[in-house]
Write a protein that holds these residues in place. Structure first.
Motif, PDB file in Angstrom:
ATOM      1  N   PHE A   1      -5.238   4.029   5.929  1.00 28.06           N
ATOM      2  CA  PHE A   1      -5.228   2.810   5.077  1.00 28.06           C
ATOM      3  C   PHE A   1      -5.835   1.593   6.144  1.00 28.06           C
TER       4      PHE A   1
ATOM      5  N   ASP B   1      -3.154  13.406  -5.312  1.00 27.65           N
ATOM      6  CA  ASP B   1      -2.852  14.015  -3.580  1.00 27.65           C
ATOM      7  C   ASP B   1      -2.949  12.460  -3.022  1.00 27.65           C
ATOM      8  N   ALA B   2      -2.368  12.803  -1.784  1.00 26.97           N
ATOM      9  CA  ALA B   2      -2.226  11.572  -1.129  1.00 26.97           C
ATOM     10  C   ALA B   2      -3.654  11.130  -0.408  1.00 26.97           C
ATOM     11  N   GLU B   3      -3.922   9.912  -0.218  1.00 28.68           N
ATOM     12  CA  GLU B   3      -5.204   9.676   0.353  1.00 28.68           C
ATOM     13  C   GLU B   3      -5.368  10.167   1.929  1.00 28.68           C
TER      14      GLU B   3
ATOM     15  N   MET C   1       1.484   6.760  -6.930  1.00 31.87           N
ATOM     16  CA  MET C   1       0.353   7.735  -7.318  1.00 31.87           C
ATOM     17  C   MET C   1       0.845   9.538  -6.914  1.00 31.87           C
ATOM     18  N   ARG C   2       1.589   9.492  -5.937  1.00 35.83           N
ATOM     19  CA  ARG C   2       2.000  10.843  -5.696  1.00 35.83           C
ATOM     20  C   ARG C   2       3.018  11.328  -6.688  1.00 35.83           C
TER      21      ARG C   2
ATOM     22  N   HIS D   1       1.992   1.887  -3.620  1.00 38.87           N
ATOM     23  CA  HIS D   1       1.074   2.482  -4.252  1.00 38.87           C
ATOM     24  C   HIS D   1       1.036   3.901  -3.974  1.00 38.87           C
ATOM     25  N   GLU D   2       1.021   4.342  -2.714  1.00 37.99           N
ATOM     26  CA  GLU D   2       0.920   5.491  -2.504  1.00 37.99           C
ATOM     27  C   GLU D   2       1.907   6.541  -2.956  1.00 37.99           C
ATOM     28  N   ARG D   3       3.121   6.007  -2.978  1.00 37.24           N
ATOM     29  CA  ARG D   3       4.188   6.662  -3.401  1.00 37.24           C
ATOM     30  C   ARG D   3       3.932   6.869  -4.611  1.00 37.24           C
TER      31      ARG D   3
ATOM     32  N   GLN E   1       0.874  -1.161  -0.119  1.00 38.77           N
ATOM     33  CA  GLN E   1      -0.004   0.043  -0.074  1.00 38.77           C
ATOM     34  C   GLN E   1       0.800   1.185   0.050  1.00 38.77           C
ATOM     35  N   ALA E   2       1.775   1.191   0.693  1.00 35.72           N
ATOM     36  CA  ALA E   2       2.629   2.386   0.767  1.00 35.72           C
ATOM     37  C   ALA E   2       3.588   2.512  -0.626  1.00 35.72           C
TER      38      ALA E   2
END
Length: 122
Positions: free
Chosen positions: A61, A55-57, A49-50, A45-47, A42-43
């Motif tokens: 999570f 924008d960060a969720e 997408m940023r 994915h977040e990196r 998940q981390a």
């Protein structure tokens, strides 16, 4: 962009039945026991997408499966329902891919469309 992720299969297990929404419950969910491998995925994915400018969720999570959407249920009704049901003795299961979904606007959430699926190495 998500296709560059190289991770191995995950082992997941359901954790507890709960609801989202606090005093106004809106969904009944089964949460997943958080594992380091899942949190790392998940981390990543977040990196990614940023990196592409999203924008960060803002929400924490919480890995889960939505079981039902709630409309007119009170927090007391949901608490009574949950107290009579327990997830126990569920065996872990292997996850061999992760999927990118999109959601079409509609009443009650969904429908969800699989946009892409990404394999995890065995």
């Amino acid at each position: 962009m998500l296709g560059i992720i190289r991770r191995t299969e995950l082992e997941l297990r359901f954790d507890v039945l709960t609801s989202f929404g606090g005093r106004r419950p809106r969904a009944l969910v089964a949460t997943m026991a958080p594992t380091q491998a899942l949190m790392d995925l998940q981390a990543e994915h977040e990196r990614l997408m940023r990196r592409v400018g999203l924008d960060a969720e803002g929400r924490k999570f919480t890995p889960h499966v939505t079981l039902a959407r709630l409309r007119e249920s009170s927090s007391r009704q949901v608490a009574n329902y949950l107290s009579a049901r327990v997830l126990f003795g569920l065996l872990p299961f292997r996850v061999s891919r992760f999927v990118l979904f999109s959601s079409r606007a509609s009443v009650g959430g969904g429908p969800y469309i699989v946009e892409a699926a990404y394999p995890l190495a065995a």
